[in-house]
Each structure stands twice: as C-alpha cells, then as structure tokens.
Design an enzyme around this catalytic site. Structure first.
Site, PDB file in Angstrom:
ATOM      1  N   SER A 319      50.952 106.568   5.091  1.00  0.00           N
ATOM      2  CA  SER A 319      50.206 107.794   4.612  1.00  0.00           C
ATOM      3  C   SER A 319      50.382 108.185   3.300  1.00  0.00           C
ATOM      4  CB  SER A 319      50.361 108.893   5.589  1.00  0.00           C
ATOM      5  OG  SER A 319      50.284 108.562   6.860  1.00  0.00           O
ATOM      6  N   HIS A 413      49.853 115.227  11.046  1.00  0.00           N
ATOM      7  CA  HIS A 413      50.754 114.052  11.880  1.00  0.00           C
ATOM      8  C   HIS A 413      51.775 114.699  12.633  1.00  0.00           C
ATOM      9  CE1 HIS A 413      48.422 110.674  10.977  1.00  0.00           C
ATOM     10  NE2 HIS A 413      48.490 111.076   9.503  1.00  0.00           N
TER      11      HIS A 413
END
Length: 483
Positions: A319, A413
C-alpha cells in the site's frame, strides 16, 4: 444560457436587451418552480401509506434540468434543495415535546412508541422523498451517484457549503449505502477478453499506479495477476470499485516488481503461487465516497482466490502512504519555529547529512523532501534510510485522528482487521511515490483467522496490531526523535 429554439437569434437579441438582474430573477423563479414541482411534500403522518407516488415525468424533468446546469447554477440548485426542502423543524420540536410528555406521564408503551414513530417520520427531510423517487426511475441510481459526487466535490472546493448541504450529502450517502449493499453487487473479473469499454474504464480509474499504455493494461490482467470489480444490478457492467491483485511466492516489498514493463508470461505455474498481494484499490465513482465497498470487495476476492487457488495461504497488501511527506515537512516547520532546530534526527544523522549536503538545517531538509532529486544520490538515500523509516513507522502507528490512525489507508486496512506488517524502503521510486512518502510503501497483512478479533480491538480500544519490525522502528523513534 438556455437551449436556443429555432428563433434563437431573435431570442438572443431579446435576452441581451433585458437587464442581467431580471434574467437572474427569471432563472431563480424557474429553479424555484422546478424544485416545488419535483420535491414531493411530506404527507401527514396519518396518510403516509396512502400518499400517491410522484409522477415519473417530474423526476425525469428534474434530472434533465439538473444535467443542463453547470458550475454556480448547479451549486445554487443543490444549496436551495438542501436549505429549503429539508426537515420541518417546527414539527420536530412539536413531536419531540410529545415524546417527552409521554415519558413523563408514564403512558402505556404503545402510546410512547407511536409518539417516537411520529417524531422519526418528521425527522425525514423532504428532499429524501425526491431521492427515493429518483432511485426507482430508470437511470435514477446512476444520476444520484453523480449528484452525490457533485456534493462531495462542491463541499471540498467550498463551491457549495453550509450545514444544510453537509447534512444532505450525509442523508444521500446513507441511502446509497442501502442501495449498494452487497446483495445488489456483482463481482466481476477483468481479463484481456473483457469488453474494450470495461478495460478503458479500469485504466482510467486507476488512481494508485497509473496505467501507462495498453501493453501495461494487458500485463495487469494477465498471468500472475487478477483484477476484479463490483458492479450494481441497476448499472450493469459499470465498475464501481476496482481491486488489482498480484500472485506471488512471497510478500512483495516493491511496486516496481509488480507493474514493471515486461512481456506478460503466457502461462502460470500455480506451484509458484502462495501469496496474494492487493496492490491497488480504486473507487471509480466519487459519489460513493464513504459507502462501504472496499471492505466487502477484499473479502469477496479472498473467497474467490481461495476457490480458484486453494494453495494461497498468505494475503497482504502493498500500500501507498499518502500524506507522509507533507506531515514530515509540517513537523520540521513547526519544530524550527519553536526550537530553531529539529530534533527528529540524531546528532550523528545530522552530521552524516551535513557531510553530503554541506549543512543540515531544517530548510535544507525541507527542500530535499520537496524535491525528488535526492533519490539520485546514493549517499543521501543511505543517510535518510533509517531516520525516515522510523519516522514513517511513527506516522502510521502513533499519529492519530480521534484515536484512530491518521493515515486514511492505514485506518481502512486496520478497521478491516489487518496487521501493520512491514515498511519497505524505496518501494515506489516513481515521482508520485517519492513525493508522497519518500519512496516508502507498507504491507498490511491479513491473517484470516484473526481479522475479526483485530478489527474489534481496533474499533473498540483503538489498539493497532503491528509486527516486530514496525514496533522496533516505533521504539527507535521514541528513543531518538523528539516531537
């Protein structure tokens, strides 16, 4: 200007002869009349079940009128709709008092529940009825997503603002959350054989790692890659949110290895695939911002991959870390004002940087971070490696907004129950990656058996589950850097 009819020149001369103030007044009257016709009145509570639905022509007229506007006139319509067709505050006050009265008089439960139901009914803004009506029309759901997109964009740019507009955006977001719940969503996989229009939309919507060309697009949907999107049954074939996956043998530490320009391999060797890396998730419709789609997409894709490739046991992201560089530059600026020097770097680190740059003033550091050229110097890359890694760890783990992770990607997340697993140095050396996070990326690892527990802990106690690498870097930050 309004659409010109066959006698357009005559009309144009007439409009030019009329003062602008009168034209504006005429336009205002037209907008007011349209809103009055389009927004159904809230029927009395007693007849709410018997009220006839608005005529379809009214909804179609509203959509046509709205799409014919642009810029300030469209913003004006949204502001009026929010301000003039919201909740009847007088009725709300009246029935709030009746609920309190029913409680104080300790009337029977049925009377209290009915009073509460009346209050609940009058808490609905009038424009909600318009949205409900539009949602039932052909093309109406797509239109409402566009309208919410205008609200989100207008609020961000201050083109349209105020508590009424924010409230209307929130009401429409909640309605869209119901209409776009998982039962109405279809999971679709993208391959090189998918329709050209879908491939083009996937390419255009890629917000994390832009697609360079058709060869790059072919690679991203080819061997050792998967691409999925959600579509809605009322808007078939239209990608709403897109997830790109790389199938690997370990947890990737660099995006270059995933999106590099290489010829796509013809066949997959499934024996080499043990890990699924979610490396990009992009919302294609701004109007669905805040609607919970990403979490469900990841869960559905995990199930799909387990079905297709049961040998995959490791699920992780690679990410971006948007906002890190901006946060760090801001931190350097604030420390300079207060202390006339920064205490984010140790004395030995400042000396090493001074040897490379000539000095290690805060201004020099800020110029370095605001300019991507520093990555060309191996000595600078080496000198900044350790301090930036521990600062990034603290940014992800320690910097909070209302108790939760400040970084929006981390917060997303972690809410899903992942573990803040590993920070990777020079993982994205693209200009965008260097500018956003000094080239760093992070892995959020999903241990499927623990996601529910981790999510509950994060949402409930705001505890972040992190690996030894991250906790070690956080500890180094606490020992060597001062905020």
């Amino acid at each position: 200007m309004s659409r010109l009819v066959p006698h357009s020149r005559l009309l144009l001369r007439q409009s030019q002869a009329v003062p602008r103030g009168l034209l504006r007044a005429a336009s205002d009257v037209g907008m007011e009349e349209l809103l009055s016709r389009s927004v159904p009145p809230l029927p009395p509570y007693e007849t709410k079940e018997k009220a006839p639905p608005p005529a379809e022509l009214r909804g179609a007229e509203f959509m046509r009128y709205y799409r014919g506007l642009a810029g300030p006139p469209r913003a004006e319509l949204l502001a009026r709709l929010a301000r003039d067709f919201g909740v009847d505050h007088g009725r709300v006050a009246e029935f709030s008092a009746k609920v309190l009265q029913a409680r104080e008089q300790q009337r029977e439960l049925g009377a209290l529940l009915q009073a509460e139901d009346r209050l609940r009914y009058y808490l609905n803004p009038r424009y909600r009825g318009l949205f409900q009506h539009l949602g039932r029309l052909e093309g109406g759901l797509r239109f409402l997503v566009e309208l919410r997109g205008d609200l989100v964009e207008g609020l961000a740019s201050k083109e349209v603002d105020g508590p009424h507009v924010k409230e209307m955006s929130g009401v429409l977001k909640n309605m869209l959350s119901e209409w776009f719940s998982t039962g109405f969503l279809n999971l679709e996989r993208v391959t090189w054989q998918s329709p050209c229009e879908v491939l083009q939309k996937i390419s255009d919507s890629e917000a994390v790692h832009p697609v360079r060309n058709w060869v790059d697009m072919k690679r991203r949907v080819g061997s050792y890659r998967r691409c999925y999107f959600f579509s809605h049954c009322a808007i078939p074939g239209e990608p709403l949110i897109v997830l790109h996956v790389a199938l690997t043998s370990d947890i990737s530490s660099s995006i270059q290895a995933i999106v590099k320009e290489v010829e796509p391999l013809e066949t997959e060797d499934t024996d080499k695939i043990t890990t699924a890396i979610f490396y990009s998730i992009s919302l294609t419709q701004q109007g669905l911002q805040g609607v919970e789609l990403g979490t469900y997409l990841i869960k559905r894709v995990v199930k799909e991959l387990q079905k297709e490739l049961p040998q995959i046991k490791t699920f992780s992201t690679l990410s971006p870390i948007p906002g890190f560089t901006k946060w760090l530059v801001g931190l350097l600026s604030s420390q300079t004002k207060e202390l006339e020097k920064n205490e984010l770097f140790t004395e030995s680190e400042r000396q090493e940087l001074s040897q490379v740059t000539g000095d290690c003033t805060t201004e020099t550091l800020k110029k370095l971070l605001n300019n991507n050229e520093w990555v060309r110097s191996e000595k600078l890359v080496q000198a900044l490696h350790l301090p930036l890694m521990r600062l990034c760890a603290w940014y992800l783990y320690g910097e909070k907004h209302r108790g939760y992770a400040l970084n929006p990607v981390a917060n997303f997340h972690l809410q899903n129950g992942s573990v803040l697993w590993r920070i990777n140095w020079m993982a994205d050396t693209s200009p965008r990656g260097i500018a956003a996070a000094c080239g760093m990326m992070v892995n959020y690892r999903y241990f499927l058996e623990d996601t529910a527990t981790n999510s509950a802990a994060y949402l409930g106690t705001k505890a972040i589950k992190a690996s030894e690498q991250v906790l070690s870097l956080v500890s180094q930050f606490q020992q060597n850097s001062k905020l």
